[in-house]
Design an enzyme around this catalytic site. Structure first.
Site, PDB file in Angstrom:
ATOM      1  N   GLY A 191     -11.663 -30.069  12.060  1.00  0.00           N
ATOM      2  CA  GLY A 191     -11.994 -29.053  12.154  1.00  0.00           C
ATOM      3  C   GLY A 191     -11.190 -27.900  11.115  1.00  0.00           C
ATOM      4  O   GLY A 191     -11.484 -27.619   9.879  1.00  0.00           O
ATOM      5  N   CYS A 193      -2.753  -1.030  20.556  1.00  0.00           N
ATOM      6  CA  CYS A 193      -1.591  -0.550  21.348  1.00  0.00           C
ATOM      7  C   CYS A 193      -1.021  -1.679  22.188  1.00  0.00           C
ATOM      8  O   CYS A 193      -1.178  -1.489  23.435  1.00  0.00           O
ATOM      9  CB  CYS A 193      -2.182   0.794  22.092  1.00  0.00           C
ATOM     10  SG  CYS A 193      -3.036   1.789  21.342  1.00  0.00           S
TER      11      CYS A 193
HETATM   12  C1  LIG Z   1     -11.861 -28.857  18.389  1.00  0.00           C
HETATM   13  C2  LIG Z   1     -12.163 -30.154  18.271  1.00  0.00           C
HETATM   14  C3  LIG Z   1     -12.036 -30.839  17.076  1.00  0.00           C
HETATM   15  C4  LIG Z   1     -11.414 -30.437  16.031  1.00  0.00           C
HETATM   16  O1  LIG Z   1      -9.841 -30.185  16.102  1.00  0.00           O
HETATM   17  P1  LIG Z   1      -9.018 -29.731  14.883  1.00  0.00           P
HETATM   18  O2  LIG Z   1      -7.791 -29.571  15.554  1.00  0.00           O
HETATM   19  O3  LIG Z   1      -9.775 -28.307  14.228  1.00  0.00           O
HETATM   20  O4  LIG Z   1      -9.251 -30.675  13.774  1.00  0.00           O
HETATM   21  C5  LIG Z   1     -12.532 -32.338  17.095  1.00  0.00           C
HETATM   22  N1  LIG Z   1     -13.134 -32.862  18.162  1.00  0.00           N
HETATM   23  C6  LIG Z   1     -13.312 -32.141  19.358  1.00  0.00           C
HETATM   24  C7  LIG Z   1     -13.969 -32.709  20.562  1.00  0.00           C
HETATM   25  C8  LIG Z   1     -12.705 -30.747  19.419  1.00  0.00           C
HETATM   26  O5  LIG Z   1     -12.793 -29.993  20.404  1.00  0.00           O
END
Ligand SMILES: *Cc1c(COP(=O)(O)O)cnc(C)c1O
Length: 381
Positions: A259, A332
């Site tokens: 991700g 704040c």
């Molecule tokens: C968040 C997540 C990802 C991606 O993780 P990154 O650290 O952003 O690469 C992949 N698989 C699952 C199931 C996730 O929850």
């Protein structure tokens, strides 16, 4: 650190704004996915990193599919990309979400035995067979370092080995268990990611044999590290891809699911300096907006990388020369800090401040209603 197109945009767009460079993203994702030249390895992208529609359209051109983690993400992605293959993961899937997903999702990453039983019942009444990967929670081999480990400890994510065995041996109609999913850590470098994948794959092969499942797919998750302290230090996709190739069990398709490392480098949060203040020996640059737009440095506990661009000194406001400056926003609360003690040659009221590495877990994780300031703009270049 800033692309020419982004530089142009921050000088003309109303600020604060997120600026995404789609050309930069396209080149980055192309390079990342082409590192995986082994047809037995596929790349999914975890949508929760950033649901921005333009970004997803660019990313979808290169990856083998997207992973969605809610009914909201599922509906959003389907409206944008009617044909992209989807995996549906995440804890606490509702009955409505499971039913809606049956007609449109390619893989379910099932989080509990109870979820599997419900999916089975819905699939039977819809007259379909759902393809399932059991999400498992396994011990993580010595990843150490800055990594955030979620495996082998009590967790709401996935099933521990005993629960996974109960789910697999339940022999439910309407669901076909084709493999295992494991997302167990984040912030890993390529050798650590490969070591983790290796232990997941070994476990999955043994689990398949023990449960009489013909193991066809293993998703080894995301978590590829990025370095907010040094944006030039990139995850080594080539090294990871080569190591992973050597680990693929026979007859198995391996999926990776990054991700953050996909989109983080292609987004910037740009703002301007509203005030420069000295307080008890510290220097503060108060910027328009704040961490209700860019929550990442607070949640991760880092200094967001930034550059200061001289822009409009016509207001005659205060400035500081050659000092460590703490960059804050308009909220704040003392938590509203982008970066602490950053050495700057000069910062003046009216200058632009552009924060890099704001393309993932940035705008979409921020508490934007706090204090009722306006939302940032979003610009694509
Ligand atoms: C968040 C997540 C990802 C991606 O993780 P990154 O650290 O952003 O690469 C992949 N698989 C699952 C199931 C996730 O929850």
């Amino acid at each position: 650190m800033i692309t020419p197109a982004v530089l142009d945009a921050v000088r003309t767009a109303p600020l604060p704004a997120y600026v995404y460079d789609l050309g930069h993203l396209d080149a980055h994702v192309r390079a990342l996915t082409s590192a995986f030249d082994d047809p037995r390895i596929e790349v999914l992208h975890a949508v929760k990193a950033n649901p921005d529609a333009e970004l997803l359209r660019v990313i979808a051109r290169h990856v083998d599919g997207l992973e969605v983690a809610s009914g909201g993400e599922l509906a959003h992605v389907r409206s944008l990309l009617p044909h992209v293959p989807l995996a549906f993961g995440g804890p606490g899937k509702t009955d409505d979400e499971l039913r809606a997903a049956l007609s449109t999702v390619d893989r379910f990453h099932v989080e509990s035995h109870y979820e599997l039983r419900r999916l089975s019942a819905f699939a039977v009444s819809a007259g379909v067979v759902a393809r399932v990967l059991l999400r498992v929670n396994l011990p993580v081999p010595g990843t150490g370092g800055a990594a955030l480990t979620m495996g082998g400890v009590p967790s709401p994510f996935g099933m521990d080995p005993a629960e996974a065995a109960r789910a697999a041996s339940d022999d439910l109609p309407g669901v076909e268990i084709v493999g295992v999913h494991a997302h167990l850590a984040s912030g890993l470098d390529a050798p650590a990611c490969a070591a983790l994948a290796s232990s997941v794959l070994r476990w999955a092969v043994d689990f398949g044999a023990a449960q009489g499942i013909r193991l066809r797919e293993v998703n080894v998750g995301g978590g590829m590290g990025v370095d907010y302290g040094d944006p030039s230090r990139l995850f080594d996709w080539g090294s990871y891809a080569r190591r992973l190739s050597a680990l693929v069990p026979s007859g198995v398709t391996v999926r990776v699911e990054p991700g953050r490392a996909v989109s983080v480098y292609s987004g910037w949060y740009a703002t301007r300096v509203l005030d420069v203040k000295h307080s008890h020996g510290g220097v503060f640059a108060v910027c328009a907006g704040g961490t209700h737009h860019l929550r990442t440095p607070v949640t991760k506990g880092h200094d967001q990388p930034l550059v200061v661009l001289p822009f409009d000194a016509s207001c005659g406001g205060p400035s500081v020369v050659g000092a460590p400056v703490t960059f804050v926003g308009q909220l704040c609360t003392p938590k509203d800090v982008f970066a602490r003690g950053v050495w700057v040659e000069r910062v003046s009221v009216g200058d632009l401040v552009v924060f890099a590495m704001a393309g993932a877990y940035a705008y979409n994780i921020s508490h934007r209603d706090f204090l009722m300031h306006p939302c940032p703009g979003v610009v694509h270049v």
